[in-house]
Design a protein around this motif. Structure first.
Motif, PDB file in Angstrom:
ATOM      1  N   ARG A 273     -88.443  77.140  12.211  1.00  0.00           N
ATOM      2  CA  ARG A 273     -87.631  76.061  12.742  1.00  0.00           C
ATOM      3  C   ARG A 273     -86.213  76.538  12.985  1.00  0.00           C
ATOM      4  O   ARG A 273     -85.629  77.224  12.167  1.00  0.00           O
ATOM      5  CB  ARG A 273     -87.634  74.876  11.735  1.00  0.00           C
ATOM      6  CG  ARG A 273     -86.865  73.691  12.282  1.00  0.00           C
ATOM      7  CD  ARG A 273     -86.798  72.575  11.279  1.00  0.00           C
ATOM      8  NE  ARG A 273     -86.067  71.458  11.864  1.00  0.00           N
ATOM      9  CZ  ARG A 273     -85.649  70.428  11.179  1.00  0.00           C
ATOM     10  NH1 ARG A 273     -85.854  70.377   9.889  1.00  0.00           N
ATOM     11  NH2 ARG A 273     -85.008  69.454  11.776  1.00  0.00           N
TER      12      ARG A 273
ATOM     13  N   SER B 215     -91.708  75.683  17.663  1.00  0.00           N
ATOM     14  CA  SER B 215     -92.131  75.832  16.262  1.00  0.00           C
ATOM     15  C   SER B 215     -92.803  74.541  15.835  1.00  0.00           C
ATOM     16  O   SER B 215     -92.353  73.446  16.175  1.00  0.00           O
ATOM     17  CB  SER B 215     -90.943  76.145  15.346  1.00  0.00           C
ATOM     18  OG  SER B 215     -89.949  75.133  15.458  1.00  0.00           O
TER      19      SER B 215
ATOM     20  N   ASP C   4     -88.655  71.839  18.362  1.00  0.00           N
ATOM     21  CA  ASP C   4     -89.161  71.955  16.999  1.00  0.00           C
ATOM     22  C   ASP C   4     -89.964  70.702  16.654  1.00  0.00           C
ATOM     23  O   ASP C   4     -89.501  69.575  16.886  1.00  0.00           O
ATOM     24  CB  ASP C   4     -87.998  72.120  16.013  1.00  0.00           C
ATOM     25  CG  ASP C   4     -88.476  72.195  14.578  1.00  0.00           C
ATOM     26  OD1 ASP C   4     -89.092  73.204  14.220  1.00  0.00           O
ATOM     27  OD2 ASP C   4     -88.239  71.224  13.825  1.00  0.00           O
TER      28      ASP C   4
END
Length: 467
Positions: free
Chosen positions: A5, A344, A382
């Motif tokens: 992240r 991510s 993210d």
């Protein structure tokens, strides 16, 4: 792919609550048991209300019948018993006292049986001038009291009537110990044709008791009718609900088969792409990459392979309940990776939630990532998934939920624009709101111009099927 992240993704500010959690909005199968209970309760309440209203109306009607019965009984007593016992001397002030006494005694003997039976509390015989000519209460005989308009009208029209006695009147002073009384009066005539007024006083409690008997009979009929109707209605209603439920299950089976057929066809198409064009183009890109003269062509072919694999994910996306939530979210982020964004995805190893809740998370991430690719001009996206209970940023109506956040480092926007889902060009925002509304969850937005965007969805872990 899963990555780390980004720790420097900008935060926008105070989150804006777009959809508040409300379990009552959850969709799913119709709760037929509660529907049946609700209909039965409504029928019981409605039937009881109708029966009660009818009973109250019958009370008034029954009281009217009882008063009319008392009037009719008094009229019959006056015609059949009192009038035949009258002699002229009872109303003749010039008659010898002995004859008047004998006339009163003759009348007393005639009505003695009625008095002993207790059907009347008091009896009086009046002259037109208000003199009491006879009464079973001797102290009233010879006294004079003004007659009311109703009494005089009864004398003139030879009719019978009844009313509740005013025990405050002096002529009724000897009846005050008997409680409320109903006085009924009827004109009678002496042998010479002189009109006199006969009055009989009955206990009003007897009238009320007769009314109560009639009311009880009506109530038994009314509530019995409601019970019979319910006994016939409930099995019929249950049969209809079972038929509807059976039809719903049949439709669900047909839909499931159609979806299974569609999924099988998608798997076949994805396999064909993987085993054919994707492998061929990947092999060609590998062979061209060895020659510096064809490096650009190899790069283009690799991008084509990535695009084809993204299309394969769209054709046959990973199912969260079959392949896991992490794999499903990796698939929906393929578009962002193909567009060159660093992605991510962080998902717990084990996520205990209903299939509908997992599907809502996948739908939400797909739409949010699509918005990032289309509008955010971002370089990083993210995705975070966790579980939570009631807290400062989660509506207390959600006992336990999945919390999924999608954060990007893009250009952001004015959060108040998202509060007007009817504005053109905001279909993606509307879809995100609908996912929260369909599951009874909540949706928050944290963004500002130049500060990136964070979407946060909280879904009940026991969410039911989305519509």
């Amino acid at each position: 792919m899963r990555g780390q992240r980004s720790s420097d993704t900008p935060a926008a500010g105070t989150p804006l609550l777009l959809v508040a959690a409300d379990p009552r909005r959850r969709t799913g199968r119709t709760p037929w048991g509660r529907v049946l209970v609700g209909v039965v309760i409504a029928a019981l309440v409605g039937g009881a209300a109708v029966a009660t209203a009818g009973t109250l109306v019958s009370q008034r009607i029954a009281e009217g019948f009882a008063v009319r019965d008392a009037t009719s009984d008094t009229a019959a007593l006056a015609r059949v018993v009192v009038e035949p016992a009258l002699v002229d001397a009872i109303a003749d002030p010039d008659a010898p006292e002995s004859e008047r006494v004998a006339a009163r005694a003759r009348l007393a003997d005639a009505v003695a049986g009625e008095l002993r039976a207790g059907s009347a509390v008091r009896m009086k015989l009046w002259a037109a001038d208000g003199t009491v000519l006879w009464s079973d209460e001797p102290r009233l005989v010879g006294e004079r009291f003004p007659l009311g308009d109703e009494d005089l009208q009864a004398l003139d029209t030879d009719r019978s009537d009844a009313e509740v006695s005013d025990l405050a009147e002096p002529e009724n002073r000897y009846e005050r110990g008997h409680g409320p009384l109903l006085e009924a009066y009827q004109a009678v005539h002496t042998p010479s044709g002189q009109a006199l007024l006969f009055e009989a006083y009955e206990r009003y409690d007897d009238v009320v008791a007769r009314a109560a008997d009639l009311r009880g009979a009506f109530a038994a009929l009314a509530f019995g009718t409601v019970a019979v109707v319910l006994a016939l209605l409930v099995p019929l209603l249950l049969w209809l609900l079972l038929r509807i439920r059976s039809g719903q299950r049949a439709r669900e089976r047909l839909l499931g088969r159609a979806l299974d057929a569609e999924a099988a066809e998608r798997r076949r198409m994805a396999a064909d792409l993987h085993d054919g064009p994707v492998q061929d183009v990947a092999g060609l890109a590998l062979s061209l990459g060895a020659d510096p003269a064809t490096t650009d062509a190899a790069a283009a072919l690799r991008r084509a392979v990535s695009s084809l694999r993204g299309s394969m994910s769209a054709i046959r996306p990973a199912a969260p309940e079959r392949d896991g939530l992490g794999a499903a979210l990796d698939d929906v982020c393929a578009r962002a990776r193909a567009a060159g964004l660093t992605t991510s995805v962080h998902v717990p190893e084990s996520v205990d939630a209903s299939p509908a809740a997992l599907l809502a998370v996948v739908r939400f991430v797909r739409e949010a990532v699509a918005n990032v690719v289309t509008h955010a001009h971002a370089s990083v996206v993210d995705v975070q998934v966790g579980t939570t209970g009631p807290g400062p940023s989660v509506d207390a109506a959600v006992d336990r939920g999945l919390v999924v956040t999608v954060t990007d480092d893009g250009v952001g926007f004015d959060a108040t624009r998202a509060t007007d889902p009817g504005r053109p060009g905001h279909l993606g925002t509307t879809l995100l709101r609908e996912i929260a509304e369909d599951t009874g969850g909540s949706l928050e937005l944290d963004t500002a111009p130049g500060a990136g965007t964070t979407w946060r969805l909280t879904v009940p872990v026991d969410a039911e099927a989305l519509r």
